[in-house]
Design a protein around this motif. Structure first.
Motif, PDB file in Angstrom:
ATOM      1  N   LEU A  48     -10.111  36.458 -53.953  1.00  0.00           N
ATOM      2  CA  LEU A  48      -9.980  35.323 -53.039  1.00  0.00           C
ATOM      3  C   LEU A  48      -8.875  34.337 -53.411  1.00  0.00           C
ATOM      4  O   LEU A  48      -8.446  33.557 -52.561  1.00  0.00           O
ATOM      5  N   VAL A  49      -8.431  34.338 -54.657  1.00  0.00           N
ATOM      6  CA  VAL A  49      -7.409  33.385 -55.069  1.00  0.00           C
ATOM      7  C   VAL A  49      -6.130  33.591 -54.251  1.00  0.00           C
ATOM      8  O   VAL A  49      -5.700  34.721 -54.010  1.00  0.00           O
ATOM      9  N   ASP A  50      -5.573  32.492 -53.762  1.00  0.00           N
ATOM     10  CA  ASP A  50      -4.335  32.513 -52.971  1.00  0.00           C
ATOM     11  C   ASP A  50      -4.464  33.358 -51.707  1.00  0.00           C
ATOM     12  O   ASP A  50      -3.489  33.981 -51.270  1.00  0.00           O
ATOM     13  N   SER A  51      -5.646  33.409 -51.124  1.00  0.00           N
ATOM     14  CA  SER A  51      -5.835  34.206 -49.912  1.00  0.00           C
ATOM     15  C   SER A  51      -6.790  33.492 -48.959  1.00  0.00           C
ATOM     16  O   SER A  51      -8.002  33.729 -48.995  1.00  0.00           O
ATOM     17  N   SER A  52      -6.264  32.627 -48.131  1.00  0.00           N
ATOM     18  CA  SER A  52      -7.094  31.898 -47.173  1.00  0.00           C
ATOM     19  C   SER A  52      -7.811  32.816 -46.183  1.00  0.00           C
ATOM     20  O   SER A  52      -8.990  32.595 -45.884  1.00  0.00           O
ATOM     21  N   PRO A  53      -7.156  33.875 -45.648  1.00  0.00           N
ATOM     22  CA  PRO A  53      -7.881  34.768 -44.731  1.00  0.00           C
ATOM     23  C   PRO A  53      -9.111  35.403 -45.382  1.00  0.00           C
ATOM     24  O   PRO A  53     -10.162  35.505 -44.744  1.00  0.00           O
ATOM     25  N   SER A  54      -8.988  35.801 -46.646  1.00  0.00           N
ATOM     26  CA  SER A  54     -10.130  36.403 -47.339  1.00  0.00           C
ATOM     27  C   SER A  54     -11.241  35.372 -47.562  1.00  0.00           C
ATOM     28  O   SER A  54     -12.430  35.702 -47.502  1.00  0.00           O
ATOM     29  N   LEU A  55     -10.860  34.129 -47.823  1.00  0.00           N
ATOM     30  CA  LEU A  55     -11.859  33.075 -47.991  1.00  0.00           C
ATOM     31  C   LEU A  55     -12.666  32.868 -46.714  1.00  0.00           C
ATOM     32  O   LEU A  55     -13.880  32.650 -46.760  1.00  0.00           O
ATOM     33  N   ARG A  56     -11.999  32.952 -45.564  1.00  0.00           N
ATOM     34  CA  ARG A  56     -12.714  32.780 -44.292  1.00  0.00           C
ATOM     35  C   ARG A  56     -13.708  33.933 -44.085  1.00  0.00           C
ATOM     36  O   ARG A  56     -14.812  33.717 -43.590  1.00  0.00           O
ATOM     37  N   VAL A  57     -13.314  35.146 -44.451  1.00  0.00           N
ATOM     38  CA  VAL A  57     -14.228  36.293 -44.347  1.00  0.00           C
ATOM     39  C   VAL A  57     -15.397  36.105 -45.311  1.00  0.00           C
ATOM     40  O   VAL A  57     -16.557  36.363 -44.975  1.00  0.00           O
ATOM     41  N   PHE A  58     -15.100  35.652 -46.521  1.00  0.00           N
ATOM     42  CA  PHE A  58     -16.123  35.387 -47.525  1.00  0.00           C
ATOM     43  C   PHE A  58     -17.146  34.392 -47.001  1.00  0.00           C
ATOM     44  O   PHE A  58     -18.359  34.555 -47.200  1.00  0.00           O
ATOM     45  N   GLU A  59     -16.679  33.361 -46.316  1.00  0.00           N
ATOM     46  CA  GLU A  59     -17.583  32.372 -45.733  1.00  0.00           C
ATOM     47  C   GLU A  59     -18.449  33.000 -44.643  1.00  0.00           C
ATOM     48  O   GLU A  59     -19.651  32.714 -44.560  1.00  0.00           O
ATOM     49  N   ASP A  60     -17.861  33.861 -43.829  1.00  0.00           N
ATOM     50  CA  ASP A  60     -18.621  34.532 -42.775  1.00  0.00           C
ATOM     51  C   ASP A  60     -19.692  35.451 -43.349  1.00  0.00           C
ATOM     52  O   ASP A  60     -20.707  35.728 -42.687  1.00  0.00           O
ATOM     53  N   CYS A  61     -19.472  35.937 -44.556  1.00  0.00           N
ATOM     54  CA  CYS A  61     -20.457  36.801 -45.228  1.00  0.00           C
ATOM     55  C   CYS A  61     -21.535  35.990 -45.947  1.00  0.00           C
ATOM     56  O   CYS A  61     -22.350  36.570 -46.685  1.00  0.00           O
ATOM     57  N   ASN A  62     -21.532  34.673 -45.766  1.00  0.00           N
ATOM     58  CA  ASN A  62     -22.475  33.778 -46.458  1.00  0.00           C
ATOM     59  C   ASN A  62     -22.312  33.852 -47.978  1.00  0.00           C
ATOM     60  O   ASN A  62     -23.282  33.734 -48.734  1.00  0.00           O
ATOM     61  N   GLY A  63     -21.062  34.041 -48.398  1.00  0.00           N
ATOM     62  CA  GLY A  63     -20.797  34.164 -49.818  1.00  0.00           C
ATOM     63  C   GLY A  63     -21.086  32.896 -50.600  1.00  0.00           C
ATOM     64  O   GLY A  63     -21.635  32.956 -51.719  1.00  0.00           O
ATOM     65  N   VAL A  64     -20.736  31.746 -50.037  1.00  0.00           N
ATOM     66  CA  VAL A  64     -20.969  30.479 -50.747  1.00  0.00           C
ATOM     67  C   VAL A  64     -22.470  30.266 -50.947  1.00  0.00           C
ATOM     68  O   VAL A  64     -22.917  29.898 -52.044  1.00  0.00           O
ATOM     69  N   GLN A  65     -23.252  30.520 -49.908  1.00  0.00           N
ATOM     70  CA  GLN A  65     -24.707  30.348 -50.013  1.00  0.00           C
ATOM     71  C   GLN A  65     -25.293  31.283 -51.067  1.00  0.00           C
ATOM     72  O   GLN A  65     -26.219  30.908 -51.803  1.00  0.00           O
ATOM     73  N   THR A  66     -24.769  32.506 -51.140  1.00  0.00           N
ATOM     74  CA  THR A  66     -25.264  33.469 -52.132  1.00  0.00           C
ATOM     75  C   THR A  66     -25.037  32.965 -53.544  1.00  0.00           C
ATOM     76  O   THR A  66     -25.924  33.065 -54.410  1.00  0.00           O
ATOM     77  N   ILE A  67     -23.863  32.402 -53.799  1.00  0.00           N
ATOM     78  CA  ILE A  67     -23.545  31.915 -55.137  1.00  0.00           C
ATOM     79  C   ILE A  67     -24.349  30.658 -55.468  1.00  0.00           C
ATOM     80  O   ILE A  67     -24.822  30.488 -56.598  1.00  0.00           O
ATOM     81  N   VAL A  68     -24.552  29.786 -54.493  1.00  0.00           N
ATOM     82  CA  VAL A  68     -25.353  28.580 -54.715  1.00  0.00           C
ATOM     83  C   VAL A  68     -26.803  28.958 -55.047  1.00  0.00           C
ATOM     84  O   VAL A  68     -27.424  28.361 -55.937  1.00  0.00           O
ATOM     85  N   LYS A  69     -27.346  29.943 -54.343  1.00  0.00           N
ATOM     86  CA  LYS A  69     -28.714  30.397 -54.630  1.00  0.00           C
ATOM     87  C   LYS A  69     -28.825  30.943 -56.051  1.00  0.00           C
ATOM     88  O   LYS A  69     -29.809  30.697 -56.756  1.00  0.00           O
ATOM     89  N   LEU A  70     -27.800  31.701 -56.479  1.00  0.00           N
ATOM     90  CA  LEU A  70     -27.802  32.232 -57.848  1.00  0.00           C
ATOM     91  C   LEU A  70     -27.728  31.095 -58.851  1.00  0.00           C
ATOM     92  O   LEU A  70     -28.394  31.117 -59.892  1.00  0.00           O
ATOM     93  N   LEU A  71     -26.926  30.088 -58.552  1.00  0.00           N
ATOM     94  CA  LEU A  71     -26.783  28.933 -59.439  1.00  0.00           C
ATOM     95  C   LEU A  71     -28.111  28.192 -59.596  1.00  0.00           C
ATOM     96  O   LEU A  71     -28.469  27.752 -60.693  1.00  0.00           O
TER      97      LEU A  71
END
Length: 235
Positions: free
Chosen positions: A189-212
């Motif tokens: 994801l570093v230096d890749s805004s398009p990939s970050l948007r896909v990551f967000e659509d996959c609920n990636g941030v929520q997954t990492i917060v739950k693990l935290l």
């Protein structure tokens, strides 16, 4: 036009190792040897000076479908993740299941480390990993790996009187796999805004917060989650 010659030996070694890794008929020991070969080939390429024939040869091979490490390894990671999840869900009181889970954990971690190096060196691989399917696979594995830190699933060493599994000399630490997944996501994801948007659509941030927030998440994994979130929140 790049006229860097591609060694037939390197091509065959890379392709044969990938074939051995992803084949459903390969035993654990064969996959472990395949990963060792892949790690050796990638290490040799990345240790070579920038612009050297060794590195250029490896990158050219990544442009071929039969030798692209990430596109061929991600489907295997998906299948291995499902198998690891099944083992962890049933518990690891049985020595044979414990040995298989430990070997799978080590193999998955090794595969992810190899992918990280390729992603940081080969642009098309980085773009591929930022698509929904590879990100789904990585996030699913991150969710599965949380069971490794749970007291009810955390494997113990086999009894001294029992026969040691040949590929399980040590039980893999519970944090090794989730940390490897998080590092792979960072490399993708570093230096890749398009990939970050896909990551967000996959609920990636929520997954990492739950693990935290999870009670049994090891401290070093929590630190890695915080590192990831710090990266995510940066401009």
């Amino acid at each position: 036009m790049n006229d860097t010659p591609i060694s037939a030996n390197v091509r065959e070694a890379l392709q044969d190792s990938l074939d051995a890794l992803v084949s459903a008929r390969s035993p654990m020991s064969t996959r472990s040897r395949a990963l060792e070969t892949l790690e050796r080939l990638t290490t040799q390429a990345f240790a070579a000076p920038e612009g050297s024939a060794t590195l250029q040869e490896f990158l050219l091979l990544q442009n071929t479908f039969e030798c692209n490490v990430a596109s061929r390894t991600i489907p295997w990671i998906s299948g291995a993740s499902i198998r690891l999840d099944a083992l962890l869900q049933r518990g690891l009181s049985d020595g044979q299941r414990q040995a298989e889970a430990s070997t799978l954990t080590s193999q998955l971690t090794q595969a992810l480390v190899i992918i990280q190096g390729v992603a940081l060196t080969h642009h098309s691989t980085k773009v591929f990993l930022g698509r929904r399917y590879p990100l789904d696979v990585l996030l699913d594995l991150l969710v599965i790996s949380r069971h490794l830190a749970s007291p009810s699933h955390n494997p113990k060493q086999p009894a001294a009187s029992g026969e040691e599994h040949p590929h399980n000399k040590q039980v893999a630490p519970p944090s090794i796999l989730p940390n490897a997944v998080l590092d792979t996501l960072l490399c993708t994801l570093v230096d890749s805004s398009p990939s970050l948007r896909v990551f967000e659509d996959c609920n990636g941030v929520q997954t990492i917060v739950k693990l935290l927030k999870r009670a049994h998440t090891p401290r070093d994994v929590r630190m890695k989650c915080l590192e990831f979130l710090y990266f995510y929140l940066m401009d």
